[in-house]
Design a protein around this motif. Sequence first.
Motif, PDB file in Angstrom:
ATOM      1  N   GLY A   1      -4.689  29.047 -12.498  1.00 15.74           N
ATOM      2  CA  GLY A   1      -4.658  30.467 -12.187  1.00 15.74           C
ATOM      3  C   GLY A   1      -4.603  30.778 -10.714  1.00 15.74           C
ATOM      4  O   GLY A   1      -5.612  31.165 -10.114  1.00 15.74           O
ATOM      5  N   ASN A   2      -3.448  30.592 -10.094  1.00 15.88           N
ATOM      6  CA  ASN A   2      -3.221  30.943  -8.691  1.00 15.88           C
ATOM      7  C   ASN A   2      -4.111  30.189  -7.707  1.00 15.88           C
ATOM      8  O   ASN A   2      -4.460  30.702  -6.647  1.00 15.88           O
ATOM      9  CB  ASN A   2      -3.406  32.452  -8.489  1.00 15.88           C
ATOM     10  N   HIS A   3      -4.494  28.998  -8.049  1.00 18.57           N
ATOM     11  CA  HIS A   3      -5.339  28.184  -7.181  1.00 18.57           C
ATOM     12  C   HIS A   3      -4.480  27.068  -6.578  1.00 18.57           C
ATOM     13  O   HIS A   3      -4.174  26.076  -7.231  1.00 18.57           O
ATOM     14  CB  HIS A   3      -6.490  27.607  -8.019  1.00 18.57           C
ATOM     15  N   PHE A   4      -4.088  27.242  -5.322  1.00 15.13           N
ATOM     16  CA  PHE A   4      -3.283  26.227  -4.636  1.00 15.13           C
ATOM     17  C   PHE A   4      -4.156  25.032  -4.265  1.00 15.13           C
ATOM     18  O   PHE A   4      -5.287  25.188  -3.807  1.00 15.13           O
ATOM     19  CB  PHE A   4      -2.668  26.812  -3.369  1.00 15.13           C
ATOM     20  N   VAL A   5      -3.622  23.825  -4.445  1.00 12.19           N
ATOM     21  CA  VAL A   5      -4.354  22.612  -4.088  1.00 12.19           C
ATOM     22  C   VAL A   5      -3.414  21.625  -3.399  1.00 12.19           C
ATOM     23  O   VAL A   5      -2.336  21.313  -3.913  1.00 12.19           O
ATOM     24  CB  VAL A   5      -4.976  21.923  -5.332  1.00 12.19           C
ATOM     25  N   ALA A   6      -3.830  21.145  -2.244  1.00 11.84           N
ATOM     26  CA  ALA A   6      -3.156  20.040  -1.569  1.00 11.84           C
ATOM     27  C   ALA A   6      -4.076  18.834  -1.629  1.00 11.84           C
ATOM     28  O   ALA A   6      -5.286  18.955  -1.424  1.00 11.84           O
ATOM     29  CB  ALA A   6      -2.842  20.394  -0.121  1.00 11.84           C
ATOM     30  N   THR A   7      -3.509  17.672  -1.928  1.00  9.56           N
ATOM     31  CA  THR A   7      -4.323  16.468  -2.099  1.00  9.56           C
ATOM     32  C   THR A   7      -3.780  15.320  -1.273  1.00  9.56           C
ATOM     33  O   THR A   7      -2.580  15.044  -1.287  1.00  9.56           O
ATOM     34  CB  THR A   7      -4.376  16.050  -3.585  1.00  9.56           C
ATOM     35  N   PHE A   8      -4.663  14.671  -0.556  1.00 10.06           N
ATOM     36  CA  PHE A   8      -4.353  13.478   0.219  1.00 10.06           C
ATOM     37  C   PHE A   8      -4.684  12.262  -0.647  1.00 10.06           C
ATOM     38  O   PHE A   8      -5.745  12.227  -1.276  1.00 10.06           O
ATOM     39  CB  PHE A   8      -5.191  13.470   1.493  1.00 10.06           C
ATOM     40  N   PHE A   9      -3.786  11.283  -0.717  1.00  7.36           N
ATOM     41  CA  PHE A   9      -4.025  10.145  -1.608  1.00  7.36           C
ATOM     42  C   PHE A   9      -3.577   8.826  -0.983  1.00  7.36           C
ATOM     43  O   PHE A   9      -2.756   8.793  -0.059  1.00  7.36           O
ATOM     44  CB  PHE A   9      -3.304  10.350  -2.945  1.00  7.36           C
ATOM     45  N   GLY A  10      -4.127   7.752  -1.492  1.00 10.02           N
ATOM     46  CA  GLY A  10      -3.723   6.413  -1.057  1.00 10.02           C
ATOM     47  C   GLY A  10      -4.056   5.391  -2.118  1.00 10.02           C
ATOM     48  O   GLY A  10      -4.845   5.639  -3.030  1.00 10.02           O
ATOM     49  N   GLY A  11      -3.425   4.243  -2.012  1.00  9.03           N
ATOM     50  CA  GLY A  11      -3.686   3.151  -2.942  1.00  9.03           C
ATOM     51  C   GLY A  11      -3.165   1.854  -2.356  1.00  9.03           C
ATOM     52  O   GLY A  11      -2.333   1.851  -1.450  1.00  9.03           O
ATOM     53  N   ALA A  12      -3.667   0.736  -2.884  1.00 10.15           N
ATOM     54  CA  ALA A  12      -3.255  -0.568  -2.366  1.00 10.15           C
ATOM     55  C   ALA A  12      -3.521  -1.651  -3.395  1.00 10.15           C
ATOM     56  O   ALA A  12      -4.384  -1.498  -4.271  1.00 10.15           O
ATOM     57  CB  ALA A  12      -4.000  -0.892  -1.067  1.00 10.15           C
TER      58      ALA A  12
ATOM     59  N   SER B   1       0.827  -1.201   0.000  1.00 11.09           N
ATOM     60  CA  SER B   1       0.000   0.000   0.000  1.00 11.09           C
ATOM     61  C   SER B   1       0.863   1.254   0.000  1.00 11.09           C
ATOM     62  O   SER B   1       2.061   1.215   0.324  1.00 11.09           O
ATOM     63  CB  SER B   1      -0.931   0.014   1.212  1.00 11.09           C
ATOM     64  N   ILE B   2       0.219   2.382  -0.346  1.00 16.60           N
ATOM     65  CA  ILE B   2       0.893   3.683  -0.342  1.00 16.60           C
ATOM     66  C   ILE B   2      -0.082   4.716   0.218  1.00 16.60           C
ATOM     67  O   ILE B   2      -1.295   4.642  -0.029  1.00 16.60           O
ATOM     68  CB  ILE B   2       1.361   4.069  -1.755  1.00 16.60           C
ATOM     69  N   LEU B   3       0.436   5.670   1.000  1.00 16.26           N
ATOM     70  CA  LEU B   3      -0.395   6.704   1.607  1.00 16.26           C
ATOM     71  C   LEU B   3       0.429   7.973   1.719  1.00 16.26           C
ATOM     72  O   LEU B   3       1.546   7.945   2.240  1.00 16.26           O
ATOM     73  CB  LEU B   3      -0.871   6.263   2.995  1.00 16.26           C
ATOM     74  N   GLY B   4      -0.120   9.094   1.205  1.00 21.22           N
ATOM     75  CA  GLY B   4       0.663  10.318   1.256  1.00 21.22           C
ATOM     76  C   GLY B   4      -0.129  11.547   0.858  1.00 21.22           C
ATOM     77  O   GLY B   4      -1.360  11.550   0.866  1.00 21.22           O
ATOM     78  N   ALA B   5       0.594  12.597   0.502  1.00 21.07           N
ATOM     79  CA  ALA B   5      -0.023  13.860   0.130  1.00 21.07           C
ATOM     80  C   ALA B   5       0.843  14.568  -0.898  1.00 21.07           C
ATOM     81  O   ALA B   5       2.064  14.361  -0.952  1.00 21.07           O
ATOM     82  CB  ALA B   5      -0.210  14.756   1.352  1.00 21.07           C
ATOM     83  N   VAL B   6       0.200  15.399  -1.729  1.00 15.96           N
ATOM     84  CA  VAL B   6       0.937  16.183  -2.713  1.00 15.96           C
ATOM     85  C   VAL B   6       0.485  17.637  -2.687  1.00 15.96           C
ATOM     86  O   VAL B   6      -0.658  17.955  -2.345  1.00 15.96           O
ATOM     87  CB  VAL B   6       0.766  15.643  -4.159  1.00 15.96           C
ATOM     88  N   ASN B   7       1.416  18.501  -3.051  1.00 11.95           N
ATOM     89  CA  ASN B   7       1.129  19.894  -3.349  1.00 11.95           C
ATOM     90  C   ASN B   7       1.049  19.976  -4.867  1.00 11.95           C
ATOM     91  O   ASN B   7       2.047  19.771  -5.556  1.00 11.95           O
ATOM     92  CB  ASN B   7       2.253  20.773  -2.793  1.00 11.95           C
ATOM     93  N   GLU B   8      -0.138  20.254  -5.393  1.00 10.45           N
ATOM     94  CA  GLU B   8      -0.325  20.290  -6.840  1.00 10.45           C
ATOM     95  C   GLU B   8       0.135  21.601  -7.460  1.00 10.45           C
ATOM     96  O   GLU B   8      -0.083  21.854  -8.642  1.00 10.45           O
ATOM     97  CB  GLU B   8      -1.790  20.023  -7.197  1.00 10.45           C
ATOM     98  N   GLY B   9       0.793  22.427  -6.670  1.00  8.39           N
ATOM     99  CA  GLY B   9       1.318  23.676  -7.185  1.00  8.39           C
ATOM    100  C   GLY B   9       0.221  24.696  -7.393  1.00  8.39           C
ATOM    101  O   GLY B   9      -0.817  24.686  -6.740  1.00  8.39           O
TER     102      GLY B   9
END
Length: 211
Positions: free
Chosen positions: A166-177, A154-162
Motif C-alpha cells: 500500500g504505497n510503501h516504497f522500499v529500497a534494499t541493499f543486498f549481498g551474497g557470496a 560474490s554479488i553486491l547491489g541494491a533493489v527498488n522493491e516497488g
Amino acid sequence: GITVANAGQIGSVGDADAMAISSSGVVTFSQAPVFSAGGAGIDLLLDATISSAVSVYDVTAISSTYDAYKLVFDLLPVSDNVTFNIQALVGGSVVTDANHSFQNQTSDGGGVITDVSDVNFAQPARYGVGNPAGEGCKGYAMIQSVNSTSSGYSILGAVNEGVYNGNHFVATFFGGAALPAARANVLSGIRFKFSSGNIASGTVQLYGLRK
C-alpha cells in the motif's frame, strides 16, 4: 586528414560497412569495438526481454573472459507476496548445496535478513513482492571473483522493491557470496527465481568488465 563522403562507409574488403559516418558526423560501428589486451572498458554481453511467463530465468553469459560483471534487472512476478532469490550456476547447473551466505537490509528500518548457509546466492528483496498490477523488483549488482578458486564469487547491489504493502516504497541493499569452503567453485551463471509462481515479464542486462 581523411574525408569520407556524407553517409559513407569505412571497412575491410570482407566488411565494407564496418564503420558508417552520417552527414552529421555520427559514427556507427557494425560490430562492437574490440580493444587490445589490457584495454579498459565494459562490454554488453546480454540484453534480454522476457515477454511471456517463465518459471525461472538463467543468465549464462558469464565466462572466464571476465572476472567481474555488472548486472541490471527489472522483473515482475506473476504471483503476489513472493520471495525473490538469485541462485548460482556452477558448471552450468544450479548449486543445490548450502554453499552461500547472504544478507539484506532495507531503507525503511525493517531490519536485516541474514543466512549463513543457504542454497541461494542472494535474496535481494527484504519483503514479499509482486502482483499482476505491476509490483516487482528493479535493481543492479556487481558480480566479482567469478573465476577465482582462492576467493569465493560474490554479488553486491541494491533493489527498488516497488510499491510494497500500500504505497510503501522500499529500497534494499543486498549481498551474497560463496562460503570459504566452496571457494574452488567457478561461477558460470545465475538464476532469477521467485518462491512461488513464474516471472511474468522483465528485462535483464549483463555487462562484462574487461580485465
